[in-house]
Design a protein around this motif. Structure first.
Motif, PDB file in Angstrom:
ATOM      1  N   SER A 187       0.841  -1.203   0.000  1.00 30.82           N
ATOM      2  CA  SER A 187       0.000   0.000   0.000  1.00 30.82           C
ATOM      3  C   SER A 187       0.870   1.245   0.000  1.00 30.82           C
ATOM      4  O   SER A 187       2.100   1.168   0.050  1.00 30.82           O
ATOM      5  N   ASN A 188       0.205   2.404  -0.006  1.00 29.75           N
ATOM      6  CA  ASN A 188       0.905   3.678   0.169  1.00 29.75           C
ATOM      7  C   ASN A 188       0.395   4.382   1.414  1.00 29.75           C
ATOM      8  O   ASN A 188       0.320   5.613   1.474  1.00 29.75           O
ATOM      9  N   ASP A 189       0.061   3.599   2.423  1.00 33.51           N
ATOM     10  CA  ASP A 189      -0.446   4.108   3.695  1.00 33.51           C
ATOM     11  C   ASP A 189       0.727   4.361   4.638  1.00 33.51           C
ATOM     12  O   ASP A 189       1.446   3.427   5.006  1.00 33.51           O
ATOM     13  N   GLY A 214       5.445   1.703  -1.207  1.00 35.79           N
ATOM     14  CA  GLY A 214       4.991   3.056  -1.492  1.00 35.79           C
ATOM     15  C   GLY A 214       5.835   4.109  -0.796  1.00 35.79           C
ATOM     16  O   GLY A 214       6.448   3.858   0.244  1.00 35.79           O
ATOM     17  N   ASP A 215       5.832   5.311  -1.356  1.00 36.32           N
ATOM     18  CA  ASP A 215       6.661   6.394  -0.811  1.00 36.32           C
ATOM     19  C   ASP A 215       6.350   6.691   0.650  1.00 36.32           C
ATOM     20  O   ASP A 215       7.270   6.860   1.465  1.00 36.32           O
ATOM     21  N   LEU A 216       5.072   6.790   0.988  1.00 38.11           N
ATOM     22  CA  LEU A 216       4.696   7.223   2.337  1.00 38.11           C
ATOM     23  C   LEU A 216       5.055   6.196   3.411  1.00 38.11           C
ATOM     24  O   LEU A 216       5.676   6.552   4.425  1.00 38.11           O
ATOM     25  N   SER A 232      11.810   2.978  -2.439  1.00 29.62           N
ATOM     26  CA  SER A 232      10.515   3.399  -2.984  1.00 29.62           C
ATOM     27  C   SER A 232      10.815   4.174  -4.259  1.00 29.62           C
ATOM     28  O   SER A 232      11.980   4.424  -4.602  1.00 29.62           O
ATOM     29  N   LYS A 233       9.796   4.583  -4.973  1.00 31.04           N
ATOM     30  CA  LYS A 233      10.026   5.415  -6.160  1.00 31.04           C
ATOM     31  C   LYS A 233      10.745   6.704  -5.784  1.00 31.04           C
ATOM     32  O   LYS A 233      11.622   7.173  -6.511  1.00 31.04           O
ATOM     33  N   GLU A 234      10.373   7.256  -4.631  1.00 28.46           N
ATOM     34  CA  GLU A 234      10.993   8.512  -4.206  1.00 28.46           C
ATOM     35  C   GLU A 234      12.465   8.320  -3.862  1.00 28.46           C
ATOM     36  O   GLU A 234      13.308   9.148  -4.220  1.00 28.46           O
TER      37      GLU A 234
END
Length: 336
Positions: A187-189, A214-216, A232-234
């Motif tokens: 997830s991105n949670d 996910g980034d977050l 992550s992508k970031e």
């Protein structure tokens, strides 16, 4: 005469400037070439690092799939008896020579983390609904092999064979305390990053564990566990964009240190120093490089013997594979 002499001086000065500028450009070009060429770099020794995606899994054609495709319904004719993200599949992957096993996790209603790929249960199992909206006890009752078919539903070769095989993350960590694991947050949670950090903190041996997602959630997990290798992508952008800008100098951006890089083979060639010097630079800052087949879409891996022919000479960084049982048997690379 004065004007003519002045003009002549300007021309001479301009010629000197051009010569100096061209000399500088030549020197700069030579510096960039020799500082990033692998020609004079000592060959790296050892085999590539094998990252087994989801352990030893059933595979499927990648053409035309989307995020909504039920891949269990389009598998190739099975060549082995293992189901992804299960302890037996991970044991088989390590037995076949995997250095790292990748696994997917979802939080459950009762505070556990279930090792399972899909957001919903209907594709692979005999359950229904969103994976994370169940307790671990409920998930343990499911048959994770229920939905697999290679002949459009005429037969289901794994139906009834996957009951109770969905493990908890804790079970995986206890089963493989000395093996390298790559955990995928689905997830991105942001809260999920904190939850996973608190969960992992209960286990003493985490030096072989890395996490991506996910980034977050990755940002929050890194805040809670600064020594954890994450991606992550970031984090990829934070490392590779500055590296593309200044990496030719040999300077290593801080964002490239102690991290994980999954690099599609299509783009790897544009990285300064690739392959040998690039890998050496990343090794020096404790960063793991994994080469992903193609352009990086849909977890494409180096899955056939012929795929290995695309690897650079003497490449011994990481490679992503969905068929560790196939490529680990290549004579002269992974076997004597």
């Amino acid at each position: 005469m004065i004007i003519y002499a002045h003009t002549e001086v300007l021309i001479l000065n301009l010629k000197k400037f051009i010569k100096r500028f061209l000399f500088f450009i030549v020197l700069l070009t030579l510096f960039i070439f020799f500082n990033n060429s692998s020609i004079f770099t000592k060959d790296r020794s050892g085999d590539p690092i094998l990252l087994a995606h989801r352990g030893l899994a059933q595979t499927f054609p990648l053409e035309g799939i989307t995020g909504e495709t039920c891949t269990a319904e389009i598998i190739y004719e099975p060549e082995h008896a293992y189901l992804e993200n299960t302890v037996p599949s991970m044991e088989a992957a390590f037995a076949h020579g995997a250095d790292i096993v990748e696994l997917d996790v979802h939080p459950t209603k009762d505070g556990e983390f279930a090792v399972f790929h899909d957001w919903n249960l209907e594709c692979r199992t005999d359950g229904e609904g969103v994976t994370r909206e169940h307790t671990m006890a409920e998930l343990k009752q499911l048959d994770v092999g229920y939905g697999y078919t290679a002949d459009n539903g005429e037969t289901y070769p794994f139906r009834g064979k996957g009951v109770g095989l969905m493990p908890t993350l804790g079970e995986v960590l206890k089963t493989f305390p000395d093996k390298q694991l790559l955990i995928h947050i689905k997830s991105n949670d942001a809260n999920e990053g904190v939850q996973l950090a608190n969960y992992l903190a209960k286990y003493p041996k985490l030096e072989n564990v890395a996490v991506y997602g996910g980034d977050l959630p990755i940002e929050r997990l890194k805040e809670e566990m600064p020594q954890m290798r994450v991606m992550s992508k970031e984090t990829l952008k934070s490392c590779l964009i500055p590296y593309l800008a200044v990496g030719w100098t040999g300077y290593m951006p801080d964002a490239c240190k102690n991290t994980q890089l999954h690099i599609p083979e299509t783009y790897a060639r544009i990285l300064w120093g690739y392959p040998q010097k690039f890998l050496n630079r990343m090794d020096a800052v404790d960063t793991r490089v994994i080469l992903v087949a193609g352009n990086g879409n849909w977890s494409e891996g180096f899955d056939q013997v012929s795929d290995l022919e695309r690897l650079p000479k003497n490449y011994n960084g990481g490679i992503w594979t969905n068929r560790v049982d196939v490529i680990s048997q290549v004579p002269g690379i992974f076997t004597e």
